[in-house]
Design a protein around this motif. Structure first.
Motif, PDB file in Angstrom:
ATOM      1  N   MET A   1      -8.017 -10.889   2.521  1.00 52.09           N
ATOM      2  CA  MET A   1      -8.562  -9.568   2.238  1.00 52.09           C
ATOM      3  C   MET A   1      -8.227  -8.597   3.359  1.00 52.09           C
ATOM      4  O   MET A   1      -7.827  -7.480   3.114  1.00 52.09           O
ATOM      5  CB  MET A   1     -10.083  -9.699   2.035  1.00 52.09           C
ATOM      6  N   GLU A   3      -5.745  -8.723   5.386  1.00 47.04           N
ATOM      7  CA  GLU A   3      -4.310  -8.436   5.345  1.00 47.04           C
ATOM      8  C   GLU A   3      -4.008  -7.359   4.313  1.00 47.04           C
ATOM      9  O   GLU A   3      -3.223  -6.451   4.575  1.00 47.04           O
ATOM     10  CB  GLU A   3      -3.520  -9.695   5.001  1.00 47.04           C
ATOM     11  N   LEU A   4      -4.634  -7.463   3.145  1.00 46.60           N
ATOM     12  CA  LEU A   4      -4.402  -6.474   2.098  1.00 46.60           C
ATOM     13  C   LEU A   4      -4.873  -5.098   2.551  1.00 46.60           C
ATOM     14  O   LEU A   4      -4.194  -4.098   2.317  1.00 46.60           O
ATOM     15  CB  LEU A   4      -5.109  -6.890   0.805  1.00 46.60           C
ATOM     16  N   ALA A   8      -2.749  -1.768   2.920  1.00 55.23           N
ATOM     17  CA  ALA A   8      -3.128  -0.636   2.077  1.00 55.23           C
ATOM     18  C   ALA A   8      -3.455   0.626   2.875  1.00 55.23           C
ATOM     19  O   ALA A   8      -3.268   1.742   2.383  1.00 55.23           O
ATOM     20  CB  ALA A   8      -4.334  -1.023   1.216  1.00 55.23           C
ATOM     21  N   ARG A  86       4.144  -3.256  -3.936  1.00 57.25           N
ATOM     22  CA  ARG A  86       2.786  -3.097  -3.408  1.00 57.25           C
ATOM     23  C   ARG A  86       1.764  -2.616  -4.450  1.00 57.25           C
ATOM     24  O   ARG A  86       0.688  -2.165  -4.085  1.00 57.25           O
ATOM     25  CB  ARG A  86       2.794  -2.102  -2.248  1.00 57.25           C
ATOM     26  N   LEU A  89      -1.899  -3.651  -4.297  1.00 64.55           N
ATOM     27  CA  LEU A  89      -2.769  -3.079  -3.259  1.00 64.55           C
ATOM     28  C   LEU A  89      -3.639  -1.940  -3.773  1.00 64.55           C
ATOM     29  O   LEU A  89      -4.477  -1.426  -3.025  1.00 64.55           O
ATOM     30  CB  LEU A  89      -1.925  -2.556  -2.087  1.00 64.55           C
ATOM     31  N   GLU A  92      -7.422  -1.884  -2.954  1.00 63.92           N
ATOM     32  CA  GLU A  92      -7.702  -1.650  -1.537  1.00 63.92           C
ATOM     33  C   GLU A  92      -7.372  -0.215  -1.146  1.00 63.92           C
ATOM     34  O   GLU A  92      -8.069   0.392  -0.344  1.00 63.92           O
ATOM     35  CB  GLU A  92      -6.919  -2.630  -0.651  1.00 63.92           C
TER      36      GLU A  92
END
Length: 178
Positions: A1, A3-4, A8, A86, A89, A92
């Motif tokens: 989470m 990392e996302l 983002a 992406r 993403l 996020e």
């Protein structure tokens, strides 16, 4: 989470900067919420992630989701995300965009978990106290969680105030077992 969210954040900041410059933060907010919901839908996500779909076709799918909310700027943003792989993403990005919007408006989203439903007077007292403590306007969401036994857990951004009977009992248990 985490990392996302790290991936983002730059996209959300860029989208927010552009939306603010164009005085279109509400329109972008609505579009990002729709896009986020679409990506979180299992059937849509499975269809979107088919390997034979090109980035342009993926953006075309989102155009159908957005309908009237589709603008050239949002389409360009989606193209950038699709070209870089992406699109996942978007939830996020939406979350981060909303936080930036709240910070810009000097408001804080506060989630209050309570063992019992709160009446409007209790909500107003908590909102007033939190506004003083946080030095900004607050937007309160109340969730009922009977597992707390009594008391409340207040979450405002990364701050947590846990005044629940459950946490006090857990602390007592820890001390007794030590």
């Amino acid at each position: 989470m985490a990392e996302l969210l790290t991936l983002a954040r730059p996209y959300a900041k860029a989208a927010f900067a552009y939306a603010s410059e164009q005085n279109a933060t509400d329109a972008w907010s609505n579009a990002l919420q729709l896009l986020s919901a679409a990506v979180q839908d299992e059937a849509f996500s499975a269809y979107l992630n088919r390997p034979e779909l090109t980035p342009a076709e993926q953006v075309g799918l989102f155009a159908k989701v957005l309908g009237n909310e589709q603008t050239e700027a949002v389409s360009n943003f989606l193209t950038l995300l699709a070209d870089n792989g992406r699109l996942a993403l978007l939830p996020e990005i939406d979350t981060e965009f909303e936080q930036l919007k709240s910070q810009n408006n000097n408001t804080v989203d506060v989630v209050i978990e309570s063992a019992f439903p709160l009446d409007s007077v209790q909500e107003q007292k908590l909102a007033h106290a939190l506004e003083k403590r946080l030095n900004s306007a607050v937007k309160i969401t109340v969730e009922v969680n009977p597992a707390l036994i009594a008391g409340v857990v207040i979450r405002a951004g990364d701050q947590v105030i846990d005044d629940s009977a459950l946490s006090k009992l857990e602390k007592m248990r820890t001390r007794l077992l030590a």
